[in-house]
Design a protein around this motif. Sequence first.
Motif, short mmCIF file in Angstrom:
data_model
loop_
_atom_site.label_atom_id
_atom_site.label_comp_id
_atom_site.label_asym_id
_atom_site.label_seq_id
_atom_site.Cartn_x
_atom_site.Cartn_y
_atom_site.Cartn_z
N PRO A 1 -18.78 38.00 -1.91
CA PRO A 1 -17.57 37.17 -1.80
C PRO A 1 -17.92 35.71 -1.56
CG PRO A 1 -17.94 38.39 0.22
CD PRO A 1 -18.95 38.89 -0.75
N SER A 2 -17.09 34.82 -2.07
CA SER A 2 -17.29 33.39 -1.87
C SER A 2 -16.64 32.97 -0.56
CB SER A 2 -16.68 32.59 -3.03
OG SER A 2 -17.28 32.96 -4.25
N ALA A 3 -17.19 31.94 0.04
CA ALA A 3 -16.60 31.41 1.26
C ALA A 3 -15.26 30.76 0.93
CB ALA A 3 -17.53 30.39 1.90
N PRO A 4 -14.21 31.08 1.66
CA PRO A 4 -12.91 30.47 1.37
C PRO A 4 -12.89 29.01 1.83
CG PRO A 4 -12.76 31.81 3.35
CD PRO A 4 -14.14 32.02 2.79
N ALA A 5 -11.89 28.29 1.36
CA ALA A 5 -11.71 26.92 1.83
C ALA A 5 -11.51 26.93 3.34
CB ALA A 5 -10.52 26.28 1.13
N SER A 6 -11.94 25.88 3.99
CA SER A 6 -11.80 25.83 5.44
C SER A 6 -10.33 25.78 5.84
CB SER A 6 -12.53 24.61 6.00
OG SER A 6 -11.86 23.43 5.61
N ALA A 7 -10.08 26.14 7.10
CA ALA A 7 -8.71 26.07 7.62
C ALA A 7 -8.18 24.64 7.55
CB ALA A 7 -8.67 26.59 9.05
N ALA A 8 -9.04 23.67 7.87
CA ALA A 8 -8.62 22.27 7.84
C ALA A 8 -8.27 21.82 6.43
CB ALA A 8 -9.72 21.38 8.42
N ALA A 9 -9.02 22.31 5.43
CA ALA A 9 -8.75 21.93 4.05
C ALA A 9 -7.45 22.56 3.54
CB ALA A 9 -9.92 22.33 3.16
N LEU A 10 -7.14 23.76 4.01
CA LEU A 10 -5.94 24.46 3.56
C LEU A 10 -4.68 23.88 4.19
CD1 LEU A 10 -4.60 26.92 2.10
CD2 LEU A 10 -4.97 28.20 4.23
N PHE A 11 -4.79 23.40 5.41
CA PHE A 11 -3.59 23.08 6.20
C PHE A 11 -2.64 22.09 5.53
CE2 PHE A 11 -1.22 20.94 9.58
CZ PHE A 11 -0.63 22.03 10.19
N PRO A 12 -3.11 21.00 4.91
CA PRO A 12 -2.15 20.05 4.32
C PRO A 12 -1.18 20.68 3.34
CG PRO A 12 -4.33 19.06 4.43
CD PRO A 12 -4.50 20.50 4.80
N SER A 13 -1.62 21.65 2.55
CA SER A 13 -0.72 22.28 1.59
C SER A 13 0.25 23.25 2.25
CB SER A 13 -1.55 23.03 0.52
OG SER A 13 -2.25 24.12 1.10
N CYS A 14 -0.01 23.61 3.52
CA CYS A 14 0.85 24.54 4.26
C CYS A 14 1.66 23.85 5.34
CB CYS A 14 0.00 25.64 4.93
SG CYS A 14 -1.04 26.59 3.83
N GLU A 15 1.47 22.53 5.50
CA GLU A 15 1.99 21.85 6.69
C GLU A 15 3.50 21.95 6.81
OE1 GLU A 15 1.34 17.64 9.10
OE2 GLU A 15 0.57 17.88 7.06
#
Length: 565
Positions: A493-507
């Motif tokens: 499995p590939s490492a997922p995007a970090s939580a910090a990188a994901l957050f802006p799209s979920c904010e």
Amino acid sequence: MAERRLALTIKGGVSLGAYEAGAIAETLRLIAFNNTQTTNPGMIPWYVDCACGASAGSMTSAMVVACLVRGDTSVLRNTWVTGVSLAMLAPDDSDMSDNNLLDAGALDSLASQNLTCPTTANRHPALRPAPSEVKLRLTLSRYAPDVDSEDTLNQTKLIFDEYEDSADFTVGIKQVAGSTAIAVDISTSDVASWGYHNPNEALTGSDAWSALVQTAIASGSFPFAFAPRDLRRWVRGGWMDRYFQDGGTFNNDPVGETINIAHDIDWSGKPAAATYEDRERRYMMIHVEPFTGASPETIPNAAITLDVNPLELIKRYFPAILDESQNSSLRQLAVVNDKIVERSKFLGDLANLVATGGVQALPPSILDALAQYRQLGSKLAFLQTQMIPDLEQTDHAIFQQVNGFSAAQKAGFTSLALAYDLAVNLADKVKVTPILIAPDLPLSGSGLYAFGGFFVSRMRERDYAQGVYDAYQAWSAVARTPGEFILDTNSPPSAPASAAALFPSCEDEYKQGIDRLSDRVDAMIGALSKAVSGPGLKGDATALVIRKTLDAIANHYLQQADTPP
């Protein structure tokens, strides 16, 4: 045949159960791959035979046994990623009590969709072939404590409350006579779901499964978020109703429970316990929070007391209480391992004494009495036979010394060494070196004390993927030990995007969740202040003070949650 018996410890983590689910799903997939490599002469099968869970980990433990008997791990993702959400847990306010943030009934709905009672099995490769069984222990916290007491020298009683509790379950499989079908056996005792009335403390089948599911939900009923849940307990020859809540409050990382139940399994005789060797036992732990230790405080010209704002004190004190409730049980791991280190020193000194001729074997009656005390009388001969051979794996230097002794010297060493083990309850126990699966950085759902993951499904999806990735890395390390594990290297499995990188799209969606939860908090505070100002209490002034205090505390933690992971 050599094998590895794997015991799981699954701690509480609220919405971070998504991470645990991913780690478990990947672990079971990798074990299935290893166990199907039958043409590889070095393959050693791994089997999950016990799981101990706390809080959200109890709910995941129930899913583990469902995965093992059904041969399908989809329940883990279906529950923790797509099933659970703030919308599902906090429906229309008109349907909910203002005494709790979330709806406890939603957990029953989730269980009815994903944890129906299994009757026939489609065995997962990580479950030993029939007949076999998996033991579960789920931690609980009593809403109303039991009372315990001890004698004192001055003839009075030391009386105290006991809040910590647990319940045990067995889920097994067996071949149906005259058929190719494999039946599922489920059993428990002393615990039943609400409304159970049969006059017997032992439960089987659907009754036992219902008790298992309801106990898992009770263990995951986080205080203030969910209402305490009724379980029936067998007390003094009859069923009594008692309320329970979050098992993680007093035992959130039940490592010691895992060690104890695994040791009981190894001596259970199901199947042929005499073939079990302690060096074949393995443990796996899942952590959901990375360790972020702070450097020691340096306070120049410190005053004798600290004049601190009450809110600032709460900001420091409350997280410390939560951290202690979540991690205090880890000390049990250190206690067991410290006893093993002490044993090694004792055996080294004993070997030196035997070498100088200063030791003789104890009378057989003493060893027999100690073995009976530890309920190991039937295993005494086996323990005597294995005492010196086991040292080859655990204390190789001592083994080399003792292996060169005469027969009389070996008998003397074995006698005293076994007496020591039985006296301090270390017979056939070894140092616990678990497989640890844990994130390096905070997870997406870590906000608001791990409730944040309920706000956005993409955050739970990311944490699930992180669990998969971290599990693969952990098992890759295990596989580097020769002859231990065969890793599936075809699809890492590939490492997922970090939580910090994901957050802006979920904010935006995340903040909507914060607003929704804020409404629920405000409803709770309003109900509490109204109750405080009722008849017989201090009235509106007290209610106002309480409301303002609770508002300040709630706003502080909600503001903290309103920042990126």
